[in-house]
Design an enzyme around this catalytic site. Structure first.
Site, PDB file in Angstrom:
ATOM      1  N   GLY A  10       0.820  -1.205   0.000  1.00 56.80           N
ATOM      2  CA  GLY A  10       0.000   0.000   0.000  1.00 56.80           C
ATOM      3  C   GLY A  10       0.854   1.255   0.000  1.00 56.80           C
ATOM      4  O   GLY A  10       1.660   1.460   0.917  1.00 56.80           O
ATOM      5  N   PHE A  13      -0.802   7.146   2.583  1.00 57.11           N
ATOM      6  CA  PHE A  13      -0.099   8.000   3.540  1.00 57.11           C
ATOM      7  C   PHE A  13       0.707   7.183   4.538  1.00 57.11           C
ATOM      8  O   PHE A  13       1.857   7.493   4.832  1.00 57.11           O
ATOM      9  CB  PHE A  13      -1.101   8.895   4.280  1.00 57.11           C
ATOM     10  CG  PHE A  13      -1.694   9.971   3.430  1.00 57.11           C
ATOM     11  CD1 PHE A  13      -0.972  11.108   3.110  1.00 57.11           C
ATOM     12  CD2 PHE A  13      -2.989   9.857   2.940  1.00 57.11           C
ATOM     13  CE1 PHE A  13      -1.513  12.108   2.321  1.00 57.11           C
ATOM     14  CE2 PHE A  13      -3.541  10.842   2.149  1.00 57.11           C
ATOM     15  CZ  PHE A  13      -2.806  11.971   1.830  1.00 57.11           C
ATOM     16  N   GLY A  14       0.107   6.120   5.087  1.00 58.43           N
ATOM     17  CA  GLY A  14       0.803   5.315   6.076  1.00 58.43           C
ATOM     18  C   GLY A  14       1.983   4.575   5.492  1.00 58.43           C
ATOM     19  O   GLY A  14       3.070   4.544   6.077  1.00 58.43           O
ATOM     20  N   VAL A  78      -2.112  -7.886  -4.387  1.00 64.93           N
ATOM     21  CA  VAL A  78      -1.938  -8.892  -3.339  1.00 64.93           C
ATOM     22  C   VAL A  78      -3.232  -9.675  -3.168  1.00 64.93           C
ATOM     23  O   VAL A  78      -4.317  -9.093  -3.117  1.00 64.93           O
ATOM     24  CB  VAL A  78      -1.530  -8.231  -2.007  1.00 64.93           C
ATOM     25  CG1 VAL A  78      -1.492  -9.255  -0.879  1.00 64.93           C
ATOM     26  CG2 VAL A  78      -0.171  -7.547  -2.156  1.00 64.93           C
ATOM     27  N   GLU A 170     -18.361  18.240   1.423  1.00 62.26           N
ATOM     28  CA  GLU A 170     -17.508  18.901   0.442  1.00 62.26           C
ATOM     29  C   GLU A 170     -17.997  18.665  -0.985  1.00 62.26           C
ATOM     30  O   GLU A 170     -17.973  19.572  -1.822  1.00 62.26           O
ATOM     31  CB  GLU A 170     -16.068  18.422   0.631  1.00 62.26           C
ATOM     32  CG  GLU A 170     -15.467  18.961   1.921  1.00 62.26           C
ATOM     33  CD  GLU A 170     -14.141  18.321   2.308  1.00 62.26           C
ATOM     34  OE1 GLU A 170     -13.465  18.876   3.202  1.00 62.26           O
ATOM     35  OE2 GLU A 170     -13.780  17.288   1.730  1.00 62.26           O
ATOM     36  N   ASP A 299      -6.301   2.993   7.504  1.00 62.54           N
ATOM     37  CA  ASP A 299      -7.710   2.589   7.488  1.00 62.54           C
ATOM     38  C   ASP A 299      -7.887   1.088   7.612  1.00 62.54           C
ATOM     39  O   ASP A 299      -9.008   0.613   7.834  1.00 62.54           O
ATOM     40  CB  ASP A 299      -8.364   3.050   6.182  1.00 62.54           C
ATOM     41  CG  ASP A 299      -8.549   4.551   6.122  1.00 62.54           C
ATOM     42  OD1 ASP A 299      -8.443   5.197   7.181  1.00 62.54           O
ATOM     43  OD2 ASP A 299      -8.781   5.085   5.024  1.00 62.54           O
ATOM     44  N   ALA A 315      -5.708  11.168   7.002  1.00 64.33           N
ATOM     45  CA  ALA A 315      -4.310  11.136   6.592  1.00 64.33           C
ATOM     46  C   ALA A 315      -3.324  11.371   7.738  1.00 64.33           C
ATOM     47  O   ALA A 315      -2.330  10.637   7.858  1.00 64.33           O
ATOM     48  CB  ALA A 315      -4.086  12.157   5.475  1.00 64.33           C
TER      49      ALA A 315
END
Length: 422
Positions: A10, A13-14, A78, A170, A299, A315
């Site tokens: 992945g 952000f992480g 994966v 938004e 997440d 994030a």
């Protein structure tokens, strides 16, 4: 002795923060992602609503680590993890061995047991989602321009957003401004001012993660933009051409989903315990129970903050978790004491309502309106990657703020004519 091999699944952000934090460590790193780019998801709705171009919020992963020879990137999907052999299993039949595995695969939208609704109400998690929504939305205006039946025309000019969280709010504000400002003079047979934007939230108020006063302000700000906000009315049906909520059936050509998320199947890969949203129940240091060599973050993980509440899927939280994983690995490899339990530090909640209003909650101070909108914008520009993108986004926003014109309203890819309101 072979270098310690860290596999990061992945490139969100992480995952990226983990790789950045491991710079200089005695490791080799393999990043696996089914897309070749990192996506700045907080601004994804602006691609969907024709404010920004895709290239302004996404960057090739290989480019980001071009100066890190120890980092290898694989474009692959994966399909599982063999925890006994310590191998990541790929859909093409290959496998990637690991010494340490970091899973940061994020989440997708969830339809609460009604997966058949996805066909009619796309969610917003990827660039493909954003361009699909933009195409459907702009195509709806084009079809309305050629429609002779008044009822059918009004349905095409009715946009429904399901879910009153930040994404839904938004989207609603951006679509209202697109219709009532940007497109106001572009058509001859229809009046874009007659466009209806309806935001539906099952709970008692929108922006449930904010305080009551900020939630109330956001509702009033949306209503000033012409958005109809309906709360306390869960959706019971999404179908071609209409949505049912409460006791009302509303004819619409475009339904957008912003109501819930479901974690990636990481828990199934690992045979790990998961919560109702599919997130892996991790240990306090973000490892999987019984597997200290496997970390799950972002997440994909169910993590509790110091106050006992779940860490939000935003994030900054994912970045903090990625930094914690990197610090833990560095400590392990150097023989030092690991940092221990992950402790989330909430840096604030932000949501924008159109181009002149926002709400900001830093805990110690709460802001709303024009000033909050500027803070929201500066915060997002700060977290963008690269000077070019920061300048491009800032200039796009400035131009839209001054002129109301959005240059990214292009209908590309696919054929949605038969899917809109049919």
């Amino acid at each position: 002795m072979a270098e310690h091999h860290v596999v990061v699944v992945g490139a969100g952000f992480g995952g990226l923060e983990t790789v950045r934090g491991l710079a200089g460590a005695p490791v080799r790193i393999t990043i696996i992602d089914q897309r070749n780019h990192h996506l700045f998801q907080p601004l994804l709705y602006q691609v969907a609503t024709a404010i920004l171009a895709t290239s302004e919020i996404a960057w090739p992963v290989r480019y980001l680590f071009r100066d890190r020879p120890e980092v290898k990137t694989l474009l692959a999907t994966v399909q599982g993890v063999d925890t006994a052999k310590r191998e990541v299993l790929l859909s093409d039949g290959h496998s990637v061995p690991y010494d340490t595995l970091v899973i940061a695969t994020g989440a997708r939208h969830a339809y609460f047991g009604h997966d058949e609704w996805e066909r009619f109400a796309p969610g917003l998690k990827t660039l493909e989602d954003a361009t699909t929504i933009r195409r459907r939305m702009l195509t709806a205006f084009e079809l309305a321009e050629n429609e002779m039946d008044p009822a059918r025309r009004q349905a095409l000019l009715t946009f429904v957003i399901i879910g009153g969280g930040p994404t839904g709010v938004e989207l609603a504000g951006a679509i209202a401004e697109l219709a009532h400002v940007t497109l106001a003079k572009d058509f001859r047979s229809i009046d874009p001012h007659l466009t209806r934007v309806v935001l539906i939230e099952a709970g008692p108020r929108i922006l449930a993660g904010f305080t009551d006063d900020l939630s109330d302000y956001a509702r009033k700000a949306l209503e000033r933009l012409g958005v109809e906000v309906r709360t306390g009315e869960p959706v019971t049906e999404c179908a071609a051409g209409h949505v049912v909520f409460g006791k009302e059936t509303l004819a619409t050509g475009t339904i957008l989903w912003a109501a819930g998320v479901q974690a990636s199947p990481a828990a199934q890969w690992l045979g790990a315990e998961a919560d109702r949203a599919g997130r892996v129940q991790v240990e306090p240091d973000l490892t999987v129970r019984g597997h200290p060599e496997i970390f799950v973050i972002g997440d994909t993980a169910a993590v509790l903050a110091p106050d006992g509440k779940p860490v939000p899927g935003i994030a900054p939280a994912a970045k903090q978790q990625g930094g914690h994983v990197a610090a833990t690995l560095k400590a392990r490899l150097s023989g030092k004491a690991a940092p221990g339990a992950f402790r989330y530090k909430h840096s604030g909640s932000l949501a924008t309502i159109g181009k002149r209003a926002a709400v900001v909650d830093f805990g110690w101070i709460k802001l709303r309106g024009w000033l909050a909108w500027w803070i929201w914008g500066l915060a997002h520009i700060f977290f963008l990657i690269g000077t070019r993108n920061r300048i491009a986004v800032a200039l796009s926003w400035l131009w839209i703020y001054m002129s109301g014109h959005r240059s990214a309203r292009l209908i590309t890819q696919g054929k949605d004519r038969e899917k809109i309101g049919s």
